[in-house]
Design an enzyme around this catalytic site. Structure first.
Site, PDB file in Angstrom:
ATOM      1  N   HIS A 176       0.830  -1.206   0.000  1.00  0.00           N
ATOM      2  CA  HIS A 176       0.000   0.000   0.000  1.00  0.00           C
ATOM      3  C   HIS A 176       0.868   1.261   0.000  1.00  0.00           C
ATOM      4  O   HIS A 176       0.463   2.305  -0.519  1.00  0.00           O
ATOM      5  CB  HIS A 176      -0.906   0.033   1.238  1.00  0.00           C
ATOM      6  CG  HIS A 176      -1.976  -1.024   1.231  1.00  0.00           C
ATOM      7  ND1 HIS A 176      -1.751  -2.295   1.691  1.00  0.00           N
ATOM      8  CD2 HIS A 176      -3.267  -0.979   0.818  1.00  0.00           C
ATOM      9  CE1 HIS A 176      -2.865  -3.001   1.558  1.00  0.00           C
ATOM     10  NE2 HIS A 176      -3.800  -2.229   1.042  1.00  0.00           N
ATOM     11  N   ASP A 246      -4.929  -5.772  -8.068  1.00  0.00           N
ATOM     12  CA  ASP A 246      -5.092  -5.074  -6.796  1.00  0.00           C
ATOM     13  C   ASP A 246      -5.225  -3.586  -7.137  1.00  0.00           C
ATOM     14  O   ASP A 246      -5.095  -3.178  -8.294  1.00  0.00           O
ATOM     15  CB  ASP A 246      -3.906  -5.357  -5.876  1.00  0.00           C
ATOM     16  CG  ASP A 246      -4.278  -5.258  -4.391  1.00  0.00           C
ATOM     17  OD1 ASP A 246      -5.314  -4.644  -4.075  1.00  0.00           O
ATOM     18  OD2 ASP A 246      -3.520  -5.791  -3.555  1.00  0.00           O
TER      19      ASP A 246
END
Length: 336
Positions: A176, A246
């Site tokens: 992330h 993702d």
């Protein structure tokens, strides 16, 4: 090509949200905690979403349990998957995994949401972002528990999405916020991580690759790599289902360029649908970049729509009167 999954900021749709939902490339929406106040509000947001969309939509959420459960109040508190192997004997663990898979899926489906992106199939290692989201420390311990969890999801009527292929557990960096690099040789990855995806390939409906670079295999993160998605996942592991990227806004995806370049790279590598979330300007860039490729073929359109749930057999009220829901609550009580 209805190939983009987007997100929203609030509890209801803005005029901009409605405009974006009318774009022909939008094929899905993912909800986050910021979109949830209580069950009735969520169901109204879902209704608004479907009503405003140009295309049939795949509605999704990350609702794994433990730390990653977007809807809290009014939903059962699903424990982290790592806690299952700490309960009783093997038969009890498998039963618990199956019932938790059913419970999670049934509660999400009762709100007319098609998918929870689950289960996590990473082998637990040094990665803190994975941690207790994983079922176990060894592939051979994960496989039976994850298979039981998937069986429960399927019994509820939800398709299963395994993540994060080929495995995020052995890198410390969080994709992330950083670009993780897993320096292990392919032989080690194949021995440690890939057996989970290989053994579960036939029962998985979708896979989400990791934004992790495995330089012994490819210089690009797995989600942008034909080597990983086509040669290994499709050909070697014989996976026939849907591949989601993702979130393209994650730092781990930055090596592929702008948001539009990331989308093209993921789709060219073999992803069927890309997630463009937590960056509205970037999502707009992705949609504009894909527009010249429209309209879709019927094959492209139908492939992702295989994941749409059938109309839920139970709404929230009937679900809470169902004997299996009450059984699951007793199991949860016993875990406390």
């Amino acid at each position: 090509m209805t190939a983009v999954m987007i997100d929203f900021q609030g509890y209801e749709l803005s005029s901009e949200d409605k405009e974006i939902l009318s774009h022909p490339a939008v094929g899905g929406v993912i909800y986050f905690s910021r979109n949830y106040a209580e069950p009735a509000q969520l169901q109204e947001l879902v209704r608004q979403t479907r009503a405003a969309a140009r295309n049939p939509l795949i509605l999704a959420v990350d609702h794994e349990g433990g730390r990653v459960q977007r809807f809290r109040d009014g939903f059962s508190a699903i424990p982290p998957m790592y806690s299952i192997q700490q309960q009783g004997d093997t038969a009890q663990q498998l039963m618990l995994a199956q019932e938790l898979g059913w419970l999670m899926a049934a509660e999400v489906l009762a709100c007319d949401i098609d998918l929870s992106f689950a289960p996590v199939l990473d082998v637990r290692g040094i990665s803190e972002v994975i941690g207790d989201r994983a079922f176990a420390d060894q592939a051979q311990e994960i496989i039976p528990l994850a298979r039981s969890f998937i069986k429960g999801m399927h019994q509820a009527g939800m398709k299963a999405t395994g993540k994060h292929f080929p495995g995020h557990g052995s890198v410390l960096a969080d994709s992330h916020f950083a670009i993780p690099v897993d320096e292990r040789p392919y032989a080690e990855i194949a021995a440690v991580d890939l057996p989970v995806f290989k053994e579960l390939s036939a029962c998985l409906d979708a896979v989400m690759p990791a934004h992790v670079i495995y330089p012994d295999v490819c210089s690009q993160p797995a989600g942008f790599s034909k080597k990983w998605l086509q040669d290994i996942l499709r050909n070697d592991l014989n996976f026939k289902g849907i591949i989601f990227s993702d979130d393209l806004a994650m730092a781990g995806a930055a090596v592929a360029g702008t948001m539009a370049e990331r989308a093209h790279a993921a789709l060219n590598a073999g992803c069927d649908m890309v997630l463009a979330c937590n960056d509205r300007d970037g999502a707009v860039q992705v949609l504009e970049a894909l527009e010249p490729q429209l309209p879709p073929t019927s094959c492209q359109r139908n492939r992702c729509y295989e994941l749409l749930a059938k109309p839920a057999a139970m709404n929230r009220d009937t679900l809470r009167n169902h004997p299996r829901w009450h059984k699951a609550q007793l199991l949860l009580d016993a875990l406390k």
